[in-house]
Enzyme design. Structure first.
Site, PDB file in Angstrom:
ATOM      1  N   LYS A 111       0.828  -1.211   0.000  1.00 36.51           N
ATOM      2  CA  LYS A 111       0.000   0.000   0.000  1.00 36.51           C
ATOM      3  C   LYS A 111       0.864   1.263   0.000  1.00 36.51           C
ATOM      4  O   LYS A 111       0.496   2.265  -0.605  1.00 36.51           O
ATOM      5  CB  LYS A 111      -0.993  -0.001   1.170  1.00 36.51           C
ATOM      6  CG  LYS A 111      -2.145  -0.992   0.946  1.00 36.51           C
ATOM      7  CD  LYS A 111      -3.310  -0.796   1.886  1.00 36.51           C
ATOM      8  CE  LYS A 111      -4.482  -1.711   1.465  1.00 36.51           C
ATOM      9  NZ  LYS A 111      -5.564  -1.762   2.434  1.00 36.51           N
ATOM     10  N   LYS A 193      -4.857  -9.168  -6.401  1.00 38.47           N
ATOM     11  CA  LYS A 193      -5.977  -9.498  -5.517  1.00 38.47           C
ATOM     12  C   LYS A 193      -7.134  -8.532  -5.773  1.00 38.47           C
ATOM     13  O   LYS A 193      -6.904  -7.338  -5.935  1.00 38.47           O
ATOM     14  CB  LYS A 193      -5.508  -9.353  -4.064  1.00 38.47           C
ATOM     15  CG  LYS A 193      -6.560  -9.642  -3.019  1.00 38.47           C
ATOM     16  CD  LYS A 193      -6.062  -9.282  -1.622  1.00 38.47           C
ATOM     17  CE  LYS A 193      -6.388  -7.865  -1.208  1.00 38.47           C
ATOM     18  NZ  LYS A 193      -7.776  -7.629  -0.774  1.00 38.47           N
ATOM     19  N   LYS A 196     -10.862  -3.369  -2.797  1.00 37.62           N
ATOM     20  CA  LYS A 196     -11.648  -2.150  -2.898  1.00 37.62           C
ATOM     21  C   LYS A 196     -10.767  -1.032  -3.430  1.00 37.62           C
ATOM     22  O   LYS A 196     -11.175  -0.222  -4.238  1.00 37.62           O
ATOM     23  CB  LYS A 196     -12.192  -1.772  -1.524  1.00 37.62           C
ATOM     24  CG  LYS A 196     -13.148  -2.798  -0.971  1.00 37.62           C
ATOM     25  CD  LYS A 196     -13.831  -2.266   0.272  1.00 37.62           C
ATOM     26  CE  LYS A 196     -13.750  -3.265   1.412  1.00 37.62           C
ATOM     27  NZ  LYS A 196     -12.528  -3.110   2.204  1.00 37.62           N
TER      28      LYS A 196
END
Ligand code: ATP
Ligand code: MG
Length: 332
Positions: A111, A193, A196
């Site tokens: 991230k 993956k 969201k």
């Protein structure tokens, strides 16, 4: 009954990966564990977010839990920030956690790599907050997808250290992956993956035409270039999804026809889209009803928060005591 905790971030609408990998299993686990299911809004602050949209996102996700079959009569459904003990325990546990191990977490690297402009300390602390979520309730079982297994390992490490230093306090939480669950659903890009935050997802409450459009654009076996080329279902995400949305006999037929080249990707995706539309229809219908009754939804969350808070308070009282922090004003 053992206690179970799991959470989901209100970052965007829940998607079919969240459902197949998490919520669907939660529903089945409700009768075997004392369950707490949490909308983890504090976690959602670790990535860029719009404060004005947060209340709606939280309610949407809570409604999605219920629409999927989470039953507030059986399980405690609540919002993380309504129980401030999560944040307090995070601090107490952070002081038992090595900086190096947090920096090595895959999700942190992933991230922070994707958003170099917002590498905040919360993102680094994410796994500590997750450990606090679970340990505030001394939950022994945590259903998670593959992406969270590493964080749960860290939680177990924190528990071992805490118990060694301050006395036996927490059970070591175990990751549980129910049989037949989808540990890692790939996104429509067929590569990363489904997340969201990646925009490669099909939301649970998507409109049927939007589902058709999204699935129509999904990536398939890159070596099947022409309609009649033989395909490789084992590397094709669309085929994997058929496994969840199409009946088993037809899925076997699709596998054979893909391999022989009799079935082209466009038709295969069209069929998948119809399966997804059908599969999500009951959720969409229930969601509309539940989301339409906002007062009722708020009541469920308030009751859940009050139940959760009573448990977390008791744990924090014990933890403070063990760490030598007495209640304010009380002289030991
Ligand atoms: P974000 O991109 O904001 O991190 P997310 O889609 O990863 O969102 P989370 O709220 O982080 O969703 O995760 C909620 C639960 O869903 C976790 O238990 C996680 O393991 C599971 N999960 C998330 N994505 C998938 C997926 N693609 N396949 C299976 N399980 C998943
Ligand atoms: Mg995630």
């Amino acid at each position: 009954m053992d206690r179970l905790f799991s959470g989901m971030q209100p970052t965007q609408d829940a998607h079919i990966g969240n459902w197949l990998g998490a919520i669907r299993n939660w529903v089945a686990l409700q009768d075997r564990y004392e369950c707490l299911f949490c909308v983890v809004d504090l976690h959602a602050l670790t990535v860029s977010f719009e404060a004005a949209k947060m209340p709606e996102r939280v309610l949407n996700l809570a409604a999605a839990f219920l629409a999927c079959g989470i039953d507030p009569a059986k399980s405690t459904v609540f919002v993380q920030s309504a129980v401030p003990e999560h944040a307090e325990l995070t601090w107490l546990l952070a002081c038992q956690t090595g900086l190096g191990v947090l920096e090595r977490m895959t999700q942190f690297k992933d991230k922070s790599g994707r958003s170099p402009e917002n590498v905040n300390a919360g993102l680094l602390f994410y796994p500590v907050l997750m450990a606090a979520d679970v340990l505030a309730y001394k939950a022994g079982a945590v259903p998670v997808g593959e992406d969270q297994v590493q964080h749960l390992e860290l939680a177990r490490e924190i528990v071992r250290k805490f118990n060694r230093l301050y006395g036996e306090t927490f059970p070591e939480p175990k990751a549980i992956v129910p049989e037949g669950s989808a540990k890692r659903i790939l996104g429509l890009d067929g590569n990363a993956k489904m997340s969201k935050s990646r925009g490669n997802a099909v939301a649970l409450v998507e409109e049927p035409d939007e589902i058709r459009r999204l699935v129509g654009g999904a990536f398939t076996d890159p070596e099947k270039k022409r309609r009649n080329d033989p395909g490789r279902p084992e590397v094709c995400n669309v085929f994997t999804l058929h496994g969840f949305f199409t009946d088993p006999a037809r899925t076997r037929g699709i596998e054979a026809d893909c391999r022989s080249g009799a079935l082209g990707c466009v038709d295969c995706k069209r069929e998948l889209a119809e399966g997804v539309v059908r599969g999500l229809e009951p959720i969409r219908t229930r969601y509309a009803a539940i989301r339409g009754d906002e007062a009722g939804l708020r009541k469920v969350l308030a009751a859940g928060a009050s139940k959760a808070r009573a448990l977390a308070r008791e744990t924090l009282r014990e933890v403070r005591e063990r760490m030598g922090l007495r209640e304010g004003g009380r002289i030991p």
